[in-house]
Design an enzyme around this catalytic site. Structure first.
Site: not given
Ligand code: ACO
Length: 326
Positions: A112, A253, A283
């Site tokens: 990214c 980004h 993204n």
């Molecule tokens: N819909 C519904 N529930 C979901 C989804 C979804 N799409 N995805 C995950 N869940 C659930 C999980 O299974 C989990 O359930 P559980 O508690 O029963 O196990 C719950 O939601 C919470 O999951 P977390 O991973 O703790 O959720 P979080 O609040 O951390 O959000 C996310 C997840 C959005 C991926 C976050 O961690 C994030 O934004 N991380 C950054 C990753 C990113 O942006 N990556 C892109 C590439 S890197 C870059 O470009 C910078």
């Protein structure tokens, strides 16, 4: 020597995939996706559309704005993690599509952060006199490496491309600085396990074990992204003796609304000086910043003398920043 951005361009697939569409594919909801990421919809490549398709169109638009002909381009740097093929480079395919017969062309892999890395390399070519007109492109077809059964990742990504023409010239917008950083200690928090030499696509187990898809430790990535983007932004400000108040537009980004909000808050940049379009495109990895820069440009968000701060973070980990005076 002045290094200037003389043209911006972007290209996105026509097909829109909304959060409501995703509710039909995996166990998710518009409410969850919107509150956790800010994303409402994303663009998805149709059959017959590839990374080179969007890259070439974004490049054409950037060249049209710059008033530059394809045969004037000395160098094409294309950042992608989703090339048309492992080899040859997608940059060479784009060179062919554009008819940029005098260019050297290569791909760059920095996930990214790739567009910022591309700007940084291009800047050095221009300052050394090794090139006079350069295309820097970020282009991705992430939909082809997303597991559409994995709700943790499939809601996040989209396809598209953005490009700029950089020139050693007096017209256009000055690229004041670029900074790039890498931290390979965390390479396995965000990666595509299969298709390279460790888990080759030719081994049936690579497909069976779903190794061809993006794998991510979302929470860890989130924390590193916020800290690293702040570090890269501060480096740009210090180098140019600027304070956050001097920044007219922060173009981060477009990974996740909460990452962007947290970064802007740590920097002390108010939300009215922050550019986001991730609600529309998700993204798009290395394409996200040049798409955003082009949209900000076309929307007239930048006026002469304004300072725009570009900041990125991605797999590797890689991160970086660029400062532009409009
Ligand atoms: N819909 C519904 N529930 C979901 C989804 C979804 N799409 N995805 C995950 N869940 C659930 C999980 O299974 C989990 O359930 P559980 O508690 O029963 O196990 C719950 O939601 C919470 O999951 P977390 O991973 O703790 O959720 P979080 O609040 O951390 O959000 C996310 C997840 C959005 C991926 C976050 O961690 C994030 O934004 N991380 C950054 C990753 C990113 O942006 N990556 C892109 C590439 S890197 C870059 O470009 C910078």
């Amino acid at each position: 020597m002045n290094v200037r951005i003389t043209g911006t361009g972007s290209s996105l697939p026509g097909k829109i995939l909304t959060n409501a569409d995703l509710e039909q594919l995996v166990d998710t909801s518009d409410d969850w996706i919107t509150s956790r990421t800010g994303i409402k919809e994303r663009r998805i490549a149709a059959e017959g559309e590839y990374t080179s398709t969007f890259a070439a169109e974004a490049a054409r638009r950037a060249m049209a704005m710059a008033g530059v002909q394809p045969d004037e381009i000395d160098l094409i740097i294309l950042s992608t993690v989703t090339p048309d093929f492992p080899f040859p480079s997608t940059a060479c395919i784009v060179q062919d599509i554009l008819g940029a017969t005098n260019a050297t062309a290569f791909d760059l892999s920095a996930a990214c952060s790739g567009f910022i890395y591309g700007l940084s390399v291009a800047e050095k070519y221009l300052r050394s006199g090794a090139a006079r007109k350069i295309l820097v492109i970020g282009s991705e077809t992430l939909s082809r490496i997303v597991d559409w059964q994995d709700r943790n990742t499939c809601v996040l990504f989209g396809d598209g491309a953005g490009a700029v023409v950089l020139e050693a010239s007096d017209g256009g917008h000055s690229l004041l600085s670029t900074h790039t950083f890498s931290n390979g200690s965390f390479w396995n928090l965000l990666y595509q396990p299969g298709s390279g030499s460790r888990n080759p696509a030719s081994d049936p187990r690579t497909f069976d074990k779903k190794l061809l898809y993006i794998t991510m430790e979302g929470n860890d990535v989130f924390k590193h992204a916020v800290r690293s983007m702040e570090e890269a932004a501060v480096k740009a400000l210090e180098t140019n003796s600027l304070s956050p108040d001097d920044i007219s537009l922060l173009i981060p980004h477009q990974a996740n609304r909460r990452i962007i909000d947290a970064t802007a808050k740590r920097l002390g940049v108010s939300s009215d000086r922050m550019f986001t379009n991730l609600e529309l495109y998700g993204n798009t990895s290395s394409a996200s910043i040049p798409i955003a820069l082009d949209e900000a440009n076309l929307q007239g968000r930048l006026k002469a003398g304004d300072k725009a701060l570009l900041v990125a973070f991605g797999g590797g980990f890689t991160y970086g920043s660029a400062l532009i005076e409009w």
